[in-house]
Design an enzyme around this catalytic site. Structure first.
Site, mmCIF file in Angstrom:
data_model
loop_
_atom_site.group_PDB
_atom_site.id
_atom_site.type_symbol
_atom_site.label_atom_id
_atom_site.label_comp_id
_atom_site.label_asym_id
_atom_site.label_seq_id
_atom_site.Cartn_x
_atom_site.Cartn_y
_atom_site.Cartn_z
ATOM 1 N N HIS A 1 14.805 76.144 24.260
ATOM 2 C CA HIS A 1 13.815 74.984 25.003
ATOM 3 C C HIS A 1 14.416 73.135 24.214
ATOM 4 C CE1 HIS A 1 9.889 77.343 26.354
ATOM 5 N NE2 HIS A 1 11.402 77.524 26.638
ATOM 6 N N HIS B 1 16.922 83.154 33.138
ATOM 7 C CA HIS B 1 15.830 83.980 34.391
ATOM 8 C C HIS B 1 16.853 85.022 34.826
ATOM 9 C CE1 HIS B 1 12.084 81.672 34.070
ATOM 10 N NE2 HIS B 1 13.307 82.020 32.887
#
Length: 736
Positions: A264, A103
């Site tokens: 993920h 991020h």
């Protein structure tokens, strides 16, 4: 009660992120009271005075002295040392730190090069309080003991990316490498993140197009809404958003799939309960006693199994702290159905789902697998499906693709590999690094430089064209991601050679003459000495400016250091370089209304900011370039001199002359200057020209350069600013 109908991410945002309260006695900038006033703040950001290490601090040297192995060991130990105040999921902080690094780097966007991991901007508002960054304040706080130990030897920007790398490696994944060199910022960057400062506001215009230069589809997200566009669980629509957002962050379809599937593979999502009932304000709105931490959770223990982050809940894999193929296998193994998390977020679970995933904090409790709408998108979108099935059947290809995509994600905003520091830098070069060939020849010396300047001036090329060519080549530089610039002489290659602002037909003639001179010079050398076209372009611009100063009665020599090389077309990604094409360049009085999203004057400030110029540097450069007559298409706008081609301060003298009365012309963004007594037309100008007399701050600087005793000062200030732009991309001289 309308909040109950809103997607969970919006509820998280409304719970406290993006605080907009203004204290009654808060001192505001001039723009607060007069929003139409030109904001020059971008030209004053990140000054050396802001750096507590001091203006002479050399981060590159400090980093090179760092004991990298000791640092990585400390990080690795931290990963499995769970803290009671913020317990690690599955006893391992690795997935948490991967999200932090991702991020931080994932805000990068191609159109203006802003965002990215450099500067460590995730520490500051607004990023520290974005809905997509919920609880990453805790990740950075967990890292503080390591940062404290190594201090000035590693920046927050480098540490966050390195920690993401170490996290991946600790869970069995082999990364491609790591490069340091991200110097820290000490204040929030001024970045346009969207048309509305409300959290999760749509960044699309009325026609549904994602606005330039934005990449994230909604305010406060890194990429896209995991529940689906606007919180609607439509996988195909989500795929469209994913493709657009990731492409604007420099990722193609394969890189996009590799990043999502690879990321993920690890960890879980957190949506234990309703954020509306449990979560407090983000860091920007939290009370002072929280010490910079936000999103205080009043439900249960407030952490561990009660954690609320995205509002989605669960893991993609039964081994969330190991690198496996489970994400892709599970995506295709099960038929997925829509349901809601405990927090009310849309997500997907296998039909007839079995409880097979251990709880992150109580191994005796089991849960079903889950997927986001954005995960299902990789299965239903035809192009993404081709890639995910190929990766599923070729684990090695998937692993390599993820390693490359992760390295690109975390290093894309650093610019060319010449800026990389450390001993873990990959030997391989990549096209997205804008590679340059090494110089395998002897550099020209002072005698050659003098001779070449004389030969350039004898070519018969107008001095204005030589200056214009050098400016066009060097001014593509962007300090935001260190791309562009003259090194490589890519102005002779596609796409730059045909950019409208560069006047292709004239440019090709100038480059042909300079290339011919380059070949003749190199052919005559017997000692392996050569001059690159990149060096010759700058040298010719310098020669023309020295001649223009000489005409003003000032003898000077612009400093010149050879060392630039010439890139090939194969080393130049046309699509990647296309985003560097100027939609406006106030220094050449060029503006394309159809392609620009801000006004001509705002575009000038943005351009100057990208060139890392101060207000005086911008002012001196523009005034000097005007009198040397380098406007695109030989426009007369702003050429306030009766002796074009002479480097003097007449632009400022005539601009501030009260014998001229200005009025709007019929042509857009054109103004006529009439003699107050005779009514005769004296000058023509654009808003970019007149802003230097109408804006009080710019006028103050213009008055300095218009003064009778400032003529020589102006010339020397112009030359200094010119030289700065010409050398912006010389990382071999100054590793920024």
């Amino acid at each position: 009660m309308i909040k109950k109908t809103l997607p969970v991410l919006i509820l998280l945002a409304l719970s406290g992120s993006f605080s907009t309260a203004v204290a009654a006695d808060k001192k505001e900038t001039q723009n607060f009271y007069y929003p139409e006033t030109l904001d020059l703040t971008p030209l004053r950001l990140h000054s050396p005075e802001s750096n507590p290490w001091g203006a002479d601090f050399d981060y590159a040297t400090r980093f090179q002295q760092l004991d990298m192995e000791a640092l990585k060991k400390d990080i690795k130990d931290l990963l499995t040392t769970s803290q009671d105040w913020w317990p690690a999921d599955y006893g391992h902080y690795g997935p948490f730190f991967i999200r932090m690094a991702w991020h931080g780097a994932g805000t990068y966007r191609t159109y203006d090069g802003r965002g990215g991991a450099s500067g460590g901007q995730q520490r500051f508002e607004p990023l520290n309080s974005w809905p997509d960054n919920v609880n990453l304040d805790k990740a950075r706080r967990l890292l503080w003991p390591v940062k404290k130990k190594y201090g000035s030897s590693i920046s927050w920007g480098d540490l966050m990316v390195l920690t993401g790398n170490v996290a991946l490696e600790s869970m069995g994944f082999k990364t491609l490498g790591f490069a340091g060199g991200r110097e820290d910022d000490w204040e929030s960057d001024l970045v346009y993140w969207g048309p509305d400062n409300k959290p999760l506001a749509d960044n699309r215009d009325k026609n549904g197009k994602l606005q330039k230069p934005l990449a994230a589809t909604q305010m406060g997200l890194i990429y896209v809404n995991p529940e689906g566009p606007g919180g609607k669980p439509d996988p195909l629509a989500s795929a469209k958003d994913i493709r657009e957002a990731f492409s604007r962050m420099a990722m193609d379809d394969e890189e996009t799939v590799a990043l999502i599937a690879g990321g993920h593979t690890f960890g879980k999502a957190h949506g234990a309960a309703s954020p509306e009932k449990c979560i407090g304000a983000g860091p920007d709105g939290a009370p002072v006693e929280e010490q910079g931490l936000g999103w205080k959770n009043k439900c249960g223990t407030g952490n561990g199994k009660y954690t609320i982050t995205s509002g989605l809940e669960g893991a993609w894999s039964t081994s969330p702290t190991q690198f496996t193929m489970q994400y892709l296998k599970n995506l295709y193994k099960y038929e997925w159905e829509l349901h809601k998390s405990p927090a009310g977020a849309y997500q997907w679970k296998p039909k007839k789902a079995a409880n097979i995933v251990q709880d992150a904090h109580d191994p005796s409790v089991l849960h079903p697998l889950m997927m986001f709408t954005t995960d299902i998108a990789l299965k239903v979108d035809p192009e993404y499906k081709k890639i995910t099935t190929r990766f599923l059947n070729d684990p090695k290809a998937f692993e390599q693709a993820f390693a490359r995509a992760w390295f690109k994600l975390t290093h894309r905003d650093m610019g060319p590999a010449a800026r990389y520091l450390g001993n873990e830098v990959p030997a391989e070069s990549f096209i997205w690094q804008d590679p340059l060939p090494a110089a395998d020849y002897t550099m020209i010396d002072g005698k050659d430089i003098k001779s070449l300047k004389e030969q350039v001036m004898d070519l018969g090329i107008p001095a204005s064209e030589l200056i214009k060519t050098a400016w066009a080549s060097a001014s593509t530089f962007r300090v935001t991601d260190y791309r562009g610039g003259n090194n490589g002489a890519r102005i002779r290659l596609q796409p730059e050679i045909n950019w409208e602002v560069n006047e292709p037909e004239k440019l090709k003639k100038v480059l042909a003459s300079l290339t011919s001179l380059q070949r003749e010079f190199n052919k005559k050398q017997s000692d392996g000495k050569k001059v690159s076209l990149a060096d010759l372009i700058v040298l010719s611009g310098n020669a023309a400016i020295e001649d223009a100063a000489r005409k003003a009665g000032v003898e000077l020599e612009i400093p010149f250091t050879p060392g630039r090389t010439d890139a090939s077309q194969e080393q130049t990604d046309v699509a990647s370089f296309s985003v560097l094409e100027p939609t406006a360049d106030g220094f050449r009085n060029y503006y394309s209304k159809s392609r620009s999203h801000i006004s001509p004057v705002e575009s000038l400030i943005d351009k100057a900011s990208q060139l890392d110029l101060t207000v005086p540097e911008m002012t001196a450069l523009l005034g000097g370039l005007r009198v040397m007559d380098i406007n695109t298409n030989n426009s007369s706008l702003g050429v306030f001199t009766d002796t074009p081609g002479v480097l003097d301060n007449k632009f400022f003298v005539n601009l501030l002359d009260m014998s001229t009365r200005w009025s709007k012309a019929d042509k857009e963004d054109t103004y006529n200057g009439f003699d107050r007594k005779t009514g005769a037309l004296k000058w023509k100008a654009s808003s970019v020209d007149l802003i230097f007399s109408s804006n009080p701050e710019l006028r103050a600087v213009a008055e300095v350069y218009a003064s009778d005793d400032a003529r020589n000062k102006f010339i020397h200030d112009f030359v200094k600013s010119w030289n700065k732009v010409m050398n912006s991309d010389r990382f071999d001289l100054n590793n920024k």
